[in-house]
Design a protein around this motif. Structure first.
Motif, PDB file in Angstrom:
ATOM      1  N   PRO A 141     -24.194 -18.805 -14.431  1.00  0.00           N
ATOM      2  CA  PRO A 141     -25.009 -18.865 -15.634  1.00  0.00           C
ATOM      3  C   PRO A 141     -23.949 -18.925 -16.885  1.00  0.00           C
ATOM      4  O   PRO A 141     -24.563 -18.734 -18.176  1.00  0.00           O
ATOM      5  CB  PRO A 141     -25.535 -17.421 -15.519  1.00  0.00           C
ATOM      6  N   ASP A 142     -22.795 -19.143 -16.797  1.00  0.00           N
ATOM      7  CA  ASP A 142     -21.800 -18.997 -17.963  1.00  0.00           C
ATOM      8  C   ASP A 142     -22.012 -20.076 -18.905  1.00  0.00           C
ATOM      9  O   ASP A 142     -21.457 -19.860 -19.908  1.00  0.00           O
ATOM     10  CB  ASP A 142     -20.517 -19.097 -17.503  1.00  0.00           C
ATOM     11  N   LEU A 143     -22.850 -21.227 -18.718  1.00  0.00           N
ATOM     12  CA  LEU A 143     -23.093 -22.076 -19.589  1.00  0.00           C
ATOM     13  C   LEU A 143     -24.120 -22.001 -20.526  1.00  0.00           C
ATOM     14  O   LEU A 143     -24.058 -22.571 -21.753  1.00  0.00           O
ATOM     15  CB  LEU A 143     -23.544 -23.505 -18.933  1.00  0.00           C
ATOM     16  N   LEU A 144     -24.880 -20.847 -20.429  1.00  0.00           N
ATOM     17  CA  LEU A 144     -25.894 -20.644 -21.630  1.00  0.00           C
ATOM     18  C   LEU A 144     -25.139 -19.973 -22.901  1.00  0.00           C
ATOM     19  O   LEU A 144     -24.373 -19.261 -22.765  1.00  0.00           O
ATOM     20  CB  LEU A 144     -26.801 -19.330 -21.071  1.00  0.00           C
ATOM     21  N   ASP A 145     -25.499 -20.682 -24.165  1.00  0.00           N
ATOM     22  CA  ASP A 145     -25.151 -20.440 -25.333  1.00  0.00           C
ATOM     23  C   ASP A 145     -26.375 -20.175 -26.302  1.00  0.00           C
ATOM     24  O   ASP A 145     -27.387 -19.672 -25.811  1.00  0.00           O
ATOM     25  CB  ASP A 145     -24.536 -21.768 -25.933  1.00  0.00           C
ATOM     26  N   MET A 181     -23.675 -10.550 -20.396  1.00  0.00           N
ATOM     27  CA  MET A 181     -23.726 -11.114 -21.790  1.00  0.00           C
ATOM     28  C   MET A 181     -25.211 -11.902 -21.944  1.00  0.00           C
ATOM     29  O   MET A 181     -25.900 -11.579 -23.004  1.00  0.00           O
ATOM     30  CB  MET A 181     -22.637 -11.631 -22.182  1.00  0.00           C
ATOM     31  N   ASN A 182     -25.428 -12.506 -21.132  1.00  0.00           N
ATOM     32  CA  ASN A 182     -26.709 -13.494 -20.948  1.00  0.00           C
ATOM     33  C   ASN A 182     -28.040 -12.469 -21.187  1.00  0.00           C
ATOM     34  O   ASN A 182     -29.037 -12.858 -21.695  1.00  0.00           O
ATOM     35  CB  ASN A 182     -26.843 -14.509 -20.009  1.00  0.00           C
ATOM     36  N   ARG A 183     -27.998 -11.512 -20.390  1.00  0.00           N
ATOM     37  CA  ARG A 183     -29.062 -10.632 -20.117  1.00  0.00           C
ATOM     38  C   ARG A 183     -29.215  -9.761 -21.553  1.00  0.00           C
ATOM     39  O   ARG A 183     -30.359  -9.571 -22.092  1.00  0.00           O
ATOM     40  CB  ARG A 183     -28.733  -9.517 -19.154  1.00  0.00           C
TER      41      ARG A 183
END
Length: 795
Positions: A141-145, A181-183
């Motif tokens: 999921p690291d790609l989410l911006d 961080m996405n959460r």
């Protein structure tokens, strides 16, 4: 926590192995993998096999991403080509996590987001893009911006198509998994408000996706973040959705998939005792009881029911109400029915342990329902499951701790034998199993790690004892060989142990008193710090040279340390350089290092000297050289000012008063904190011949008292005289300290006798006023007393 590297780092390392060590591609990749694994690096996110496939230049995945990017940049709209390239990317990413990471590195995420933004109104293209994003970001999921977060909220606001909403929720769930961080970004974007709307009028399919997002928001599975906000998220979600989720249990009571997700979500949100009470007030206990009875053949639902009941038992009131509603027999019934399913049994034992914790009434109810038979039976069936044995030990302990009469039943069923077998098999659970055996009244030996006497714990002490015994074992054998060579005969008995002297560092040396005459023979010599590092303190050398290890066959008193009592007999032979230098003046008894500048003021100087923990900014210390006579010590004074190992040494007799000649000495003020005596020697060497230099330092740390750097020196003659005002103030302070004698005091304090009131009355009043006026100093009192006494005293 495992270490993480990027794909670029892995590729560069492989390339270095190929170019520098002339390895093949397969050998370089294998060597790189082994190298990173030995360093504790997690390679689950790294592509390691596509380089060996021979497609390094242009893999199919990279080609599909490039073609998709070209289609987006083009002016025409080719929906079929877009969907085809998206399908290729999805197929390649579905092969493994390493391909997903490669796709992210090549910019697949940014290209897909451009497609969504350009073809937002085309539902089919959006669905293909969302399906591709779900595959691409699963476990990655690291790609989410920020743009992706805004896209999620935008679709939840405006999108009416249920299939698109379902895909958006799936994508959101994958973005929240394994990424703290996405959460936080998604939760801060007020996604909870949109999810609450979907909870009020959901379909069964949509409800399951919403519940999956809620559970993902309260996860704490990101190892890269030390402290997350899972508890804060759970508290906020539970405050707004617990009552709604509890009511949905009754609405979907015949849909086992939805019931399973509802129960799983409830157990994730019950993080505070007030939430347990909230679920009970909403009728949650009764609904859970009904679900457990309706789906008693379903392992998943039974396990989730037991899990929720365990969570509700965290509230003492709910704990009592669960047993009062008659759920205890049903818990034992489903445990017996699913006794071969280890996970279900574990949750059942955990539920029993939570319900009976500090609650003898609940323990009595479960005992009467047949809990001992079920617990012992499942412990016998799953003897190889450590987690189950641990939870069973907790359940037994909580049941019998406040109801001792239950111990007999457990012992009759063979609980002791089962627990002892598990204790021998599972060392990590030894403490929990022993606690259960202790409460059952069995004979068990507990190891008390903390004795209250200080020192190490028992487990640590054992480790250190083994290491110490290992070190002394070789030493003991060495002494045995020496004794055999010395006596030239066999030792009398093998059973007689040789007593080895304790390590010399643990022995306390009693200092021998040195009289004043011997102290007069000592010459004080500042030594360099390098000298201390080259040799041990002389005390240890003397101690080692004077210790005789006696035969074990002699008496115990013969093992004492032997010393030579007379100081004059201990003459050191001139082997060291400093001994050779002073041996020219006479016979050297010993040489000692003192005044060590310690790095930490809390450490004693002796410890600092032994461990070499010196102050990094001090390069010299003091030393004492003892001669056999005072005359020899006086001869050593000729060495004063001589250079020794780059330092000018200062030599004087220890008992001699070291008052400098005021006519030839100067005083230096504002000296730097890190100044050294040798620097002052070099600074003033052009002014004339220097006799000695002395810096005033702290008594303990041996560092300068002035703590300023790069300051201009203030130079003046030593004790050249204070100004006049200073002399006057000094004289006044000395005058105040003078005390009157008894005779003068009696004269001033006696009452005067007046003979002629008319003649002397005014003068006496004036004298008394004068006395009061000059009452500030003792000298004025003396003059006044001499003036008044002849006129006022009679006889």
């Amino acid at each position: 926590m495992s270490l993480q590297i990027t794909q670029e780092t892995f590729d560069n390392t492989v390339q270095e192995n190929i170019t520098e060590f002339e390895m093949s591609v397969e050998e370089a990749i294998k060597e790189t993998i082994e190298q990173f694994k030995t360093q504790g690096v997690d390679l689950s996110h790294i592509v390691t096999d596509w380089m060996m496939a021979g497609s390094i230049s242009s893999p199919a995945l990279v080609d599909a991403i490039v073609q998709l990017d070209n289609l987006v940049k083009g002016s025409g709209i080719d929906r079929k080509a877009l969907i085809e390239q998206l399908t290729i990317i999805r197929t390649e990413c579905d092969k493994g996590l390493n391909y997903k990471i490669l796709a992210g590195k090549e910019g697949a995420y940014n290209v897909i987001m451009k497609v969504i933004s350009k073809f937002e109104s085309d539902i089919d293209v959006v669905k293909e893009c969302l399906n591709t994003l779900i595959i691409l970001m699963t476990q990655h999921p690291d790609l989410l911006d920020d743009e992706g977060v805004l896209t999620i909220i935008k679709f939840l606001d405006n999108q009416k198509d249920l299939d698109v909403l379902k895909l958006i929720l799936k994508w959101t769930k994958e973005c929240c998994t394994l990424h703290e961080m996405n959460r936080q970004k998604i939760f801060d974007a007020d996604i909870l408000g949109h999810l609450k709307i979907l909870l009020h009028d959901p379909t069964s399919i949509m409800l399951r996706e919403v519940l999956a997002v809620l559970r993902a928001l309260v996860l704490d599975d990101d190892m890269r973040v030390e402290f997350g906000r899972a508890h804060e998220h759970a508290r906020a979600i539970a405050s707004d959705t617990l009552c709604v989720i509890t009511s949905l249990l009754e609405k979907f009571n015949h849909d086992n998939a939805v019931i399973n997700d509802l129960l799983l979500t409830l157990s994730s949100l019950l993080v505070r005792t007030e939430f347990c009470k909230k679920v009970e007030d909403a009728g949650g206990i009764q609904v859970i009881h009904e679900a457990m009875n309706n789906f008693k053949d379903n392992d998943k639902i039974v396990k989730q029911c037991l899990k929720v009941l365990k969570a509700l038992a965290g509230n003492d009131e709910c704990k009592v109400h669960i047993i009062q509603r008659g759920i205890a027999p049903d818990i034992l019934l489903v445990m017996e029915q699913h006794q071969k399913n280890a996970q279900t049994v574990i949750f059942g034992l955990a539920c029993i342990a939570a319900l009976t914790l500090r609650s003898p009434e609940n323990s009595k109810a479960l005992f009467e329902a047949g809990a001992p038979d079920v617990i012992v039976q499942v412990l016998k069936i799953h003897g190889d499951n450590e987690n189950l044995q641990r939870n069973g030990s907790w359940a037994i302990r909580n049941m019998v701790s406040r109801c001792r009469y239950q111990s007999e039943k457990f012992l009759e069923l063979g609980a002791e034998e089962v627990l002892i077998t598990a204790m021998k098999k599972f060392k990590k659970s030894e403490y929990d199993i022993k606690a259960a055996l202790r409460d059952l009244g069995c004979d068990v030996q507990l190891k008390e790690e903390w004795t209250g006497k200080g020192g190490k714990l028992t487990t640590q002490a054992k480790k250190s004892l083994k290491q110490r015994n290992g070190r002394f074992l070789l030493r003991e054998k060495t002494f045995q060989i020496r004794e055999v060579k010395k006596n030239r005969s066999k030792l009398p008995k093998l059973t007689q142990k040789i007593k080895v002297a304790k390590p010399l560092t643990n022995r306390k040396r009693k200092r021998e008193p040195v009289n004043n005459e011997q102290e007069d023979k000592c010459a004080e010599v500042p030594a360099t710090k390098d000298e201390i590092q080259e040799q041990n303190p002389p005390e240890n050398n003397d101690m080692n040279s004077n210790i005789d290890i006696e035969s074990p066959l002699k008496s115990r008193n013969s093992n004492k340390i032997k010393r030579k009592s007379k100081l004059s007999q201990k003459v050191i032979h001139p082997t060291n350089p400093e001994h050779k230098m002073f041996s020219k003046c006479g016979s050297v008894v010993n040489a000692r290092i003192r005044g060590v500048p310690v790095a930490d003021p809390k450490i004693p100087k002796k410890v600092a000297a032994i461990t070499k923990q010196f102050h990094p900014e001090r390069k010299s210390v003091n030393g004492y050289v003892t001669f056999t006579s005072l005359e020899e010590a006086q001869k050593a004074l000729v060495l004063n000012g001589k250079e020794y190992k780059g330092h000018h040494i200062r030599v004087n007799i220890t008992k001699q008063e070291q008052t400098p000649d005021k006519t030839r000495a100067i005083f230096l003020g504002n000296v730097s904190f890190v100044a050294e005596e040798e620097e002052l020697w070099q600074l003033f060497s052009t002014c004339g011949e220097i006799e000695s230099v002395r810096l005033v330092r702290d008594r303990f740390t041996d560092m300068g008292e002035v703590k300023l750097r790069d300051r201009v020196l203030r130079i003046s003659l030593y004790n050249s005289g204070a100004p006049k005002k200073q002399k006057q103030r000094t004289q006044q302070r000395q005058n105040r300290k003078l005390k009157l004698t008894k005779e003068e005091a009696s004269v001033t304090t006696s009452k005067p006798v007046i003979t002629d009131k008319t003649e002397q009355f005014q003068g006496k009043i004036a004298d008394i006023q004068k006395k009061k006026k000059f009452n500030k100093g003792n000298q004025q009192k003396k003059k006044l007393a001499k003036k008044i006494a002849p006129k006022t005293m009679t006889g």
